[in-house]
Write a protein that holds these residues in place. Structure first.
Motif, PDB file in Angstrom:
ATOM      1  N   ARG A 149       6.694 -28.665   1.757  1.00  0.00           N
ATOM      2  CA  ARG A 149       6.619 -29.760   2.719  1.00  0.00           C
ATOM      3  C   ARG A 149       6.214 -29.206   4.079  1.00  0.00           C
ATOM      4  O   ARG A 149       6.595 -28.091   4.435  1.00  0.00           O
ATOM      5  CB  ARG A 149       7.957 -30.490   2.808  1.00  0.00           C
ATOM      6  N   ALA A 155      16.694 -32.996   8.949  1.00  0.00           N
ATOM      7  CA  ALA A 155      18.077 -32.548   8.708  1.00  0.00           C
ATOM      8  C   ALA A 155      18.121 -31.202   7.990  1.00  0.00           C
ATOM      9  O   ALA A 155      19.053 -30.421   8.185  1.00  0.00           O
ATOM     10  CB  ALA A 155      18.841 -33.601   7.913  1.00  0.00           C
ATOM     11  N   LYS A 156      17.120 -30.920   7.169  1.00  0.00           N
ATOM     12  CA  LYS A 156      17.077 -29.661   6.422  1.00  0.00           C
ATOM     13  C   LYS A 156      16.337 -28.561   7.187  1.00  0.00           C
ATOM     14  O   LYS A 156      16.143 -27.468   6.663  1.00  0.00           O
ATOM     15  CB  LYS A 156      16.401 -29.881   5.066  1.00  0.00           C
ATOM     16  N   SER A 157      15.920 -28.864   8.409  1.00  0.00           N
ATOM     17  CA  SER A 157      15.197 -27.905   9.241  1.00  0.00           C
ATOM     18  C   SER A 157      16.144 -27.309  10.273  1.00  0.00           C
ATOM     19  O   SER A 157      17.259 -27.792  10.461  1.00  0.00           O
ATOM     20  CB  SER A 157      14.025 -28.616   9.930  1.00  0.00           C
ATOM     21  N   ASP A 158      15.697 -26.262  10.948  1.00  0.00           N
ATOM     22  CA  ASP A 158      16.524 -25.551  11.930  1.00  0.00           C
ATOM     23  C   ASP A 158      16.084 -25.888  13.347  1.00  0.00           C
ATOM     24  O   ASP A 158      14.944 -25.587  13.740  1.00  0.00           O
ATOM     25  CB  ASP A 158      16.410 -24.040  11.725  1.00  0.00           C
ATOM     26  N   HIS A 194       5.759 -26.820   9.329  1.00  0.00           N
ATOM     27  CA  HIS A 194       6.859 -25.862   9.384  1.00  0.00           C
ATOM     28  C   HIS A 194       7.385 -25.641  10.798  1.00  0.00           C
ATOM     29  O   HIS A 194       8.396 -24.978  10.971  1.00  0.00           O
ATOM     30  CB  HIS A 194       6.433 -24.527   8.776  1.00  0.00           C
ATOM     31  N   ASP A 216      15.355 -36.803   6.420  1.00  0.00           N
ATOM     32  CA  ASP A 216      15.913 -35.782   5.528  1.00  0.00           C
ATOM     33  C   ASP A 216      15.251 -34.419   5.743  1.00  0.00           C
ATOM     34  O   ASP A 216      15.903 -33.382   5.662  1.00  0.00           O
ATOM     35  CB  ASP A 216      15.832 -36.214   4.060  1.00  0.00           C
ATOM     36  N   TYR A 217      13.957 -34.421   6.049  1.00  0.00           N
ATOM     37  CA  TYR A 217      13.250 -33.176   6.310  1.00  0.00           C
ATOM     38  C   TYR A 217      13.759 -32.537   7.601  1.00  0.00           C
ATOM     39  O   TYR A 217      13.998 -31.321   7.660  1.00  0.00           O
ATOM     40  CB  TYR A 217      11.743 -33.441   6.395  1.00  0.00           C
ATOM     41  N   HIS A 249      11.032 -24.980   9.983  1.00  0.00           N
ATOM     42  CA  HIS A 249      11.453 -25.256   8.607  1.00  0.00           C
ATOM     43  C   HIS A 249      10.982 -24.088   7.762  1.00  0.00           C
ATOM     44  O   HIS A 249       9.821 -23.684   7.855  1.00  0.00           O
ATOM     45  CB  HIS A 249      10.823 -26.559   8.108  1.00  0.00           C
ATOM     46  N   ASP A 250      11.891 -23.544   6.968  1.00  0.00           N
ATOM     47  CA  ASP A 250      11.491 -22.435   6.102  1.00  0.00           C
ATOM     48  C   ASP A 250      10.330 -22.872   5.229  1.00  0.00           C
ATOM     49  O   ASP A 250      10.204 -24.039   4.875  1.00  0.00           O
ATOM     50  CB  ASP A 250      12.667 -21.980   5.235  1.00  0.00           C
ATOM     51  N   TYR A 280      11.872 -27.359  16.432  1.00  0.00           N
ATOM     52  CA  TYR A 280      12.384 -27.098  15.083  1.00  0.00           C
ATOM     53  C   TYR A 280      11.456 -26.183  14.305  1.00  0.00           C
ATOM     54  O   TYR A 280      10.239 -26.166  14.508  1.00  0.00           O
ATOM     55  CB  TYR A 280      12.463 -28.407  14.296  1.00  0.00           C
TER      56      TYR A 280
END
Length: 164
Positions: free
Chosen positions: A32, A84-87, A35, A81-82, A27-28, A25
């Motif tokens: 938090r 889920a908001k990541s790619d 990444h 939640d983190y 994360h932009d 994964y």
């Protein structure tokens, strides 16, 4: 017909092969961390143990000090939640032995002598790079993308056509 039924019954009697999937994964950038990280999910063949965890590497305290040199680092797990908001960039299915090597590499990073985090030499992207190697992927250890988690993982995907 009898032979077909016998084969069907035999195939149902064989337990499904368990596997663990390692997902990589990014994360932009934001407030938090980490990444870049991995999620491991599945079932171990040998024991039937269910695996559901995630690991990333980051600085213990994010401050301007990370721009000046090494600081204390830690392996940490993120909340759902983190994630889920990541790619999710790609997945790799691994056998029990490879899963054990993944966990040994996570422990190696967790147990490093402090200060262990360096923005330029040992950050979250370096962590996932080493895990990608453990699962058998080609990586560019001289990549120019160690400060760009998404771009680095896209580069890894491009070097490994089996990832699709």
């Amino acid at each position: 017909i009898f032979l077909s039924l016998l084969m069907l019954c035999a195939s149902l009697a064989v337990p499904a092969r368990a596997e663990v999937v390692v997902s990589f994964y990014s994360h932009d950038f934001g407030d938090r961390f980490p990444h870049a990280f991995i999620v491991v999910k599945g079932t171990l063949d040998a024991t039937g143990e269910v695996v559901d965890a995630n690991y990333g590497f980051t600085a213990v305290s994010v401050s301007p000090a990370i721009l000046l040199g090494s600081v204390k680092g830690k392996v940490e797990s993120s909340e759902a939640d983190y994630i889920a908001k990541s790619d999710r960039q790609f997945d790799v299915s691994v056998d029990d032995a490879t899963y054990a090597r993944v966990m040994a590499k996570v422990a190696e990073w967790r147990d490093r002598e402090q200060p262990s985090y360096s923005l330029n030499k040992r950050n979250c992207v370096h962590f996932v790079m080493e895990l990608a190697e453990v699962v058998g992927l080609k990586v560019d250890r001289k990549s120019k993308l160690f400060k760009k988690p998404k771009s680095f993982l896209i580069e890894v995907k491009g070097m490994n056509p089996q990832l699709g």
